[in-house]
Design a protein around this motif. Structure first.
Motif, PDB file in Angstrom:
ATOM      1  N   ILE D  43      28.213  10.319 -26.847  1.00 44.08           N
ATOM      2  CA  ILE D  43      28.566  11.104 -28.028  1.00 44.08           C
ATOM      3  C   ILE D  43      27.936  10.490 -29.280  1.00 44.08           C
ATOM      4  CG2 ILE D  43      30.501  11.989 -29.405  1.00 44.08           C
ATOM      5  CD1 ILE D  43      32.085  12.164 -26.821  1.00 44.08           C
ATOM      6  N   GLY D  44      27.354  11.367 -30.093  1.00 39.04           N
ATOM      7  CA  GLY D  44      26.624  10.931 -31.287  1.00 39.04           C
ATOM      8  C   GLY D  44      25.329  11.723 -31.358  1.00 39.04           C
ATOM      9  N   ASP D  45      24.447  11.360 -32.279  1.00 42.32           N
ATOM     10  CA  ASP D  45      23.208  12.128 -32.445  1.00 42.32           C
ATOM     11  C   ASP D  45      22.151  11.678 -31.438  1.00 42.32           C
ATOM     12  OD1 ASP D  45      21.017  13.547 -33.127  1.00 42.32           O
ATOM     13  OD2 ASP D  45      20.797  12.722 -35.149  1.00 42.32           O
ATOM     14  N   THR D  46      22.260  12.208 -30.223  1.00 43.89           N
ATOM     15  CA  THR D  46      21.369  11.744 -29.147  1.00 43.89           C
ATOM     16  C   THR D  46      19.940  12.250 -29.310  1.00 43.89           C
ATOM     17  OG1 THR D  46      22.109  13.615 -27.828  1.00 43.89           O
ATOM     18  CG2 THR D  46      23.179  11.501 -27.413  1.00 43.89           C
ATOM     19  N   SER D  47      19.710  13.106 -30.305  1.00 49.40           N
ATOM     20  CA  SER D  47      18.335  13.558 -30.510  1.00 49.40           C
ATOM     21  C   SER D  47      17.447  12.380 -30.902  1.00 49.40           C
ATOM     22  CB  SER D  47      18.284  14.634 -31.593  1.00 49.40           C
ATOM     23  OG  SER D  47      18.572  14.066 -32.850  1.00 49.40           O
ATOM     24  N   LYS D  48      18.091  11.281 -31.360  1.00 49.69           N
ATOM     25  CA  LYS D  48      17.294  10.107 -31.749  1.00 49.69           C
ATOM     26  C   LYS D  48      16.888   9.237 -30.564  1.00 49.69           C
ATOM     27  CE  LYS D  48      19.514   9.696 -36.258  1.00 49.69           C
ATOM     28  NZ  LYS D  48      20.797   9.156 -36.732  1.00 49.69           N
ATOM     29  N   ILE D  49      17.490   9.493 -29.396  1.00 47.93           N
ATOM     30  CA  ILE D  49      17.144   8.689 -28.224  1.00 47.93           C
ATOM     31  C   ILE D  49      15.760   9.106 -27.734  1.00 47.93           C
ATOM     32  CG2 ILE D  49      17.817   8.028 -25.887  1.00 47.93           C
ATOM     33  CD1 ILE D  49      20.677   8.642 -26.564  1.00 47.93           C
ATOM     34  N   THR D  50      14.837   8.157 -27.654  1.00 47.52           N
ATOM     35  CA  THR D  50      13.479   8.502 -27.238  1.00 47.52           C
ATOM     36  C   THR D  50      13.401   8.565 -25.717  1.00 47.52           C
ATOM     37  OG1 THR D  50      12.799   6.216 -27.086  1.00 47.52           O
ATOM     38  CG2 THR D  50      12.519   7.275 -29.231  1.00 47.52           C
ATOM     39  N   GLU D  51      12.301   9.116 -25.249  1.00 46.98           N
ATOM     40  CA  GLU D  51      12.019   9.127 -23.806  1.00 46.98           C
ATOM     41  C   GLU D  51      12.020   7.714 -23.246  1.00 46.98           C
ATOM     42  OE1 GLU D  51       8.536  11.274 -22.019  1.00 46.98           O
ATOM     43  OE2 GLU D  51       8.420  11.973 -24.108  1.00 46.98           O
ATOM     44  N   ASP D  52      11.470   6.782 -24.031  1.00 46.62           N
ATOM     45  CA  ASP D  52      11.377   5.399 -23.563  1.00 46.62           C
ATOM     46  C   ASP D  52      12.757   4.823 -23.354  1.00 46.62           C
ATOM     47  OD1 ASP D  52       8.634   5.605 -23.827  1.00 46.62           O
ATOM     48  OD2 ASP D  52       8.708   4.975 -25.927  1.00 46.62           O
ATOM     49  N   GLU D  53      13.639   5.070 -24.320  1.00 46.55           N
ATOM     50  CA  GLU D  53      14.995   4.550 -24.195  1.00 46.55           C
ATOM     51  C   GLU D  53      15.708   5.189 -23.000  1.00 46.55           C
ATOM     52  OE1 GLU D  53      15.893   3.362 -28.854  1.00 46.55           O
ATOM     53  OE2 GLU D  53      16.089   5.457 -28.247  1.00 46.55           O
ATOM     54  N   THR D  54      15.426   6.459 -22.778  1.00 48.04           N
ATOM     55  CA  THR D  54      16.008   7.118 -21.612  1.00 48.04           C
ATOM     56  C   THR D  54      15.534   6.434 -20.336  1.00 48.04           C
ATOM     57  OG1 THR D  54      15.910   9.182 -22.839  1.00 48.04           O
ATOM     58  CG2 THR D  54      16.307   9.359 -20.486  1.00 48.04           C
ATOM     59  N   GLY D  55      14.231   6.157 -20.276  1.00 44.69           N
ATOM     60  CA  GLY D  55      13.658   5.483 -19.112  1.00 44.69           C
ATOM     61  C   GLY D  55      14.300   4.127 -18.886  1.00 44.69           C
ATOM     62  N   ALA D  56      14.587   3.452 -19.972  1.00 43.69           N
ATOM     63  CA  ALA D  56      15.196   2.129 -19.862  1.00 43.69           C
ATOM     64  C   ALA D  56      16.612   2.234 -19.275  1.00 43.69           C
ATOM     65  CB  ALA D  56      15.226   1.446 -21.230  1.00 43.69           C
ATOM     66  N   PHE D  57      17.371   3.256 -19.664  1.00 45.15           N
ATOM     67  CA  PHE D  57      18.691   3.468 -19.054  1.00 45.15           C
ATOM     68  C   PHE D  57      18.535   3.788 -17.567  1.00 45.15           C
ATOM     69  CE2 PHE D  57      20.529   4.029 -23.331  1.00 45.15           C
ATOM     70  CZ  PHE D  57      21.727   3.337 -23.161  1.00 45.15           C
ATOM     71  N   GLN D  58      17.513   4.568 -17.266  1.00 41.97           N
ATOM     72  CA  GLN D  58      17.317   5.029 -15.893  1.00 41.97           C
ATOM     73  C   GLN D  58      17.243   3.877 -14.882  1.00 41.97           C
ATOM     74  OE1 GLN D  58      16.961   8.580 -14.823  1.00 41.97           O
ATOM     75  NE2 GLN D  58      17.580   7.314 -13.119  1.00 41.97           N
ATOM     76  N   VAL D  59      16.682   2.763 -15.301  1.00 46.43           N
ATOM     77  CA  VAL D  59      16.528   1.650 -14.348  1.00 46.43           C
ATOM     78  C   VAL D  59      17.684   0.648 -14.402  1.00 46.43           C
ATOM     79  CG1 VAL D  59      14.025   1.798 -14.142  1.00 46.43           C
ATOM     80  CG2 VAL D  59      15.010   0.461 -16.000  1.00 46.43           C
ATOM     81  N   MET D  60      18.702   0.916 -15.202  1.00 43.76           N
ATOM     82  CA  MET D  60      19.844  -0.003 -15.217  1.00 43.76           C
ATOM     83  C   MET D  60      20.608   0.101 -13.894  1.00 43.76           C
ATOM     84  SD  MET D  60      21.333   0.267 -19.110  1.00 43.76           S
ATOM     85  CE  MET D  60      22.507  -1.093 -18.862  1.00 43.76           C
ATOM     86  N   PRO D  61      21.106  -1.033 -13.402  1.00 47.90           N
ATOM     87  CA  PRO D  61      21.852  -1.006 -12.134  1.00 47.90           C
ATOM     88  C   PRO D  61      23.042  -0.052 -12.245  1.00 47.90           C
ATOM     89  CG  PRO D  61      21.437  -3.275 -12.847  1.00 47.90           C
ATOM     90  CD  PRO D  61      21.027  -2.380 -13.973  1.00 47.90           C
ATOM     91  N   GLY D  62      23.263   0.746 -11.230  1.00 45.31           N
ATOM     92  CA  GLY D  62      24.403   1.661 -11.191  1.00 45.31           C
ATOM     93  C   GLY D  62      24.074   3.068 -11.656  1.00 45.31           C
TER      94      GLY D  62
END
Lengths: 341, 341, 341, 341
Positions: D43-62
């Motif tokens: 929750i919040g202004d997720t339009s600021k989350i870049t593709e790169d940051e998304t990719g970084a979440f993608q590889v987090m364990p779990g």
């Protein structure tokens, strides 16, 4: 006439071997020697050369490439029959000046729902009812259709409205039931290369509504029509319903280019299904107008009174009121391109 | 758990309507209000929600998008069964450490040709014979196979060599004949979504060799396997055999990525057919090695003594001598990745 | 030699017109009359006929189709140079028996991160460092690279490890900066048909690493190489990095068929990038082994110490420990196919 | 709001780790525990989350999968600006009720040829002249355009006819020359992701005609527009010109579905180029009508007085007489769908 191009390394002996094989098959070889390659023109009725025989030439020593000149389909081609095929069903003629609309739900769900929709689409100007009794579903756990019970409901809707019906066959073992109730037998996209099913519907006299496969080329669609026609049934209606591409914004990519390309290549009527083709109800209206502007002979449109309760494809169905508005708009476009509705 | 994302414009009433519908179906709705959109988590066993029901939610007022969390296939998934499936046929086990090669001609042409090829491929190390009696051909004018006569010849080749046989079924009406002669029943690429045929082979106990359709996604291949398994037959061997892309340098694009992706998603064995996949005999050797290096459990390879006289697919067949050389090279690659041949 | 096929309706006058045009261009026309069509063989050095001139013939009255015999690329073709091109960079030779691995992060993020990764990949056996200073990103809001600062860091990593470096150029205005720091200049997939950039790198003497476009055919890749070579720079390394297809289970479809097809058509070295090609780190190992088994001359692999903090493409990066294990496994596969690492 | 779906195996610690990272970035995490998976709403202004940051979440364990809710483009989206953008050029407005036709030859060949064509298309009703001075050609041996000389000829044709001109830029180094002569700057399909060129044209005030790449998704086309708009230039005209599919009967597959899809997603005007899209002159008329029926704001059509002598793309050019007839037919279709020409 076909053309065999030899490799730069081809020997005189290899070329003689190719020529001999051609002559044994009853052809004359016409040889042109270029600076690097020799080209062998095959003179005679090369339409009799099968794909298999072509493949066999392809692997002969010295052969680089074979260019086929003739189209692999014959009965379906405009070279064979230059005038448009008109298919008469009841009082309607498909393939003439008048554009026909095949409307109804994706799947037949119940007598009351279907009859209501049939009456609505008739009032709006549709000339055929569509509805599936046998449903090809991606998941074995999805609704598979009411089967013969569905066919009976379809026949009742026809009786109530007077509109002829089109419905899909999935299994050659269902042919008797489907022929008994349907005015047009549909071959679905996933069965476009189910060759046994094509041969089965080809060996009867009922008109066939043949949908282009998701990844079938236009040539392959015409070869599938040829399968049906080679059995003696020339009443084939072709249907473009969207191809599979890399684009994910639409369920499929409705390929309207196919309309003028098919009109050049074949004499068979061409219908477009924008409901499956684009996969979202709000794309149906613009793509329907575009299909008619591009020269389609008809449209197949999914209509459902309550899309949110539909047992199949609710996402792409129009409600009767939207369908009625669309039909009015389509009439204007049809008139603009010299057609009637 | 599934997720329903609402439109920014969704009203409280629309959201209540969605929640009520979920509760009627036995689910709990878990609501997260964001700054713009509300997200509704669906709690309960959402694996029971069909595609149709999803579609019905999709068209409800206020709904923007539905994200499905669970895979649409169950029995085929590694979540359902984590250990690799081993399929035992005669003395062979498919899906274990040993890599199997299914070799033979595209079509069965005559007793003498088939038996000779079968003996050759056995000597070279193949463990199964392939050969088609019913042939799905693009053209109605191409050779369609020897039908039951071909099945008998196949059985003779098995008797001569001791190698079990795999052959294709195209029509559910041929099931008895095919079951009588085949050790593995093949579903061809063009029939991967011939759902009635899938249900037919699913209702028997014979192993099924299921080829990926030319334009089928990996998910759809697994859904086709699920159709077979849902009928009770879990002996399914998956086969990658090339997909249709924009590239024309190869007949199809053999998709080796499918091997590790399938190995992640499913417990079923994965075989690769580089002959159809690449469509030219000189690509068969490199792509066979690559398939094994990528983790395939087997290879299906077309071998023909005289490709230039083959009645089908001569272009992509290896001669026995080339096949023998390839088998030696494959052994080295198999060893390098910890497998046996 | 090219071939012009006429329409069945072509008149004698139309054919004379075509022949005259050919003769004006310095060619000899060789005419074969079939039962329906006439075929005109064009004798002379048809490699000089441009695409434009072909198009102009295509629209002449009476012409049905033109079949081109010669490949549209020359300098890049194996017909022009039959022996494999060896590109010498420092003490390494690309295109010979030894397989090279280009490893490193997608983007250069900081001196310390890059130097650490460079040391790790060197220890594991990589022979080149990869890393982007100018990054082509789909979104204008994503990290665009450190630009010249990144190039300097790359040069430092080279100094520390002795490994030569490859980095991408996106804009012809950056040529001086990139030439100053890079050992190999990379043209990214999205710029494969940025013809001005190709001409720019073609007019210098630095080796070029040319990535296949997402939807480029193999022929178009070779035409892009031809653009570079036509300017005088023949040191081109081709790289397969995944094509766009309908499949969504992988980011792209890594097309390993391209390896043997390219090896037949061209003398240039062929490298594979499984990181971008498949787009998920757990597919990198199987696809790397497959690429080598299929005959690739090298691999480009993304390695990052902390993929979860990477500023670009973290999803597809290997950690140094996994990379080290992979390098060992690759050595075994390389040996099995007669190569060295 | 974005959604992070965890794996069934995700531990409480892994989930805490994800939540902490979100909170560090300034977001609130909203956790929904399902029977198998946990879902984390961001929750919040997720339009600021870049593709790169998304990719970084993608590889987090779990983490199993991340679903993004917001569109990656902003300035180009209809959410950002709901009313259609009108772009005023001279006395014309693109994006309003009136449909505009951009007509002319593929390449500028000579003063006399261009001026003649310009006069012809003006008489027929075209409102803009198209013509290429810098030509992106697949082959380095094809005609590459007259360059600045061509721009001058274009300006003369404008002076003679009063029609504003659109011409392509291929290299940021040509920006001054192109800005000096053009009324609209075109970015060709092959440069749709030449991000430096997009930034260059974005930093000036001249309207940009942005062609969709051959294999670009609609989302990527809008991201390319976003690149231009992010620099401050919001005068972007989008152009559908055919995508690459498996079908070979047409040069490309003109994707008319893109028209209504774009009209839903963006406020920018949408033009269609049926000449490149279908690639054959006899498909231009039906596809032009279809484009207008589907809601296009304009058409770009290649016209050449002597297609058989054209230096580029003769196959797909209309002769002036055919163009004149088409313009009349288009007016009828435009009227039928409530537009003007």
């Amino acid at each position: 006439m076909d053309i065999i191009v030899t490799r730069p390394s081809a020997t005189a002996k290899e070329i003689r071997h190719i020529v001999k094989k051609l002559e044994k098959m009853g052809f004359t070889a016409h040889i042109s020697k270029g600076t690097e390659r020799t080209i062998i023109g095959v003179i005679g009725d090369t339409s009799k050369i099968t794909e298999d025989e072509t493949g066999a030439f392809q692997v002969m020593p010295g052969v680089e490439k074979i260019h086929r000149i003739l189209k692999p389909f014959k009965l379906a081609s405009r070279d064979f029959k230059s005038r448009d095929t008109h298919i008469r069903i009841g009082k309607h003629t498909i393939g003439g000046k008048r554009i026909h609309v095949f409307a109804g739900p994706c799947a037949i769900e119940s007598r009351s729902v279907l009859v209501k929709i049939a009456e609505d689409v008739k009032k709006a100007g549709a000339t055929f009812i569509r509805g599936g009794a046998f449903k090809p579903r991606t998941s074995p756990y999805s609704f598979q259709g009411l089967r013969e019970e569905g066919l009976k409901i379809l026949a009742e809707a026809r009786k109530k409205t007077g509109l002829p019906v089109v419905t899909e066959i999935m299994d050659p073992r269902d042919i008797d039931a489907v022929l008994k109730y349907a005015d047009i037998v549909q071959i679905g996209a996933r069965n476009m290369q189910n060759f046994r099913l094509l041969q089965e519907v080809g060996s009867h006299n009922k008109p066939v509504f043949l949908k282009r496969g998701l990844s079938a080329t236009i040539k392959e669609l015409l070869m599938a029509a040829e399968y049906i026609m080679a059995q003696g049934n020339s009443k084939v209606i072709l249907c473009e319903r969207g191809i599979r591409t890399f684009e994910t914004a639409t369920r499929n990519t409705l390929d309207l280019n196919a309309i003028p390309v098919l009109k050049n290549l074949t004499h068979l009527p061409v219908v477009v299904d924008p409901s499956h083709g684009a996969g979202k109800w709000d794309l149906v209206a613009p793509m329907s107008k575009a299909a008619i502007a591009a020269g389609a002979d008809g449209l197949m449109i999914e209509v459902h009174s309550k899309p949110e309760e539909a047992m199949s494809d609710g996402e792409q169905s129009l409600k009767p009121a939207k369908f009625k508005t669309l039909m009015k708009e389509l009439k204007a476009v049809a008139k603009a391109v010299g057609r009637e509705m």
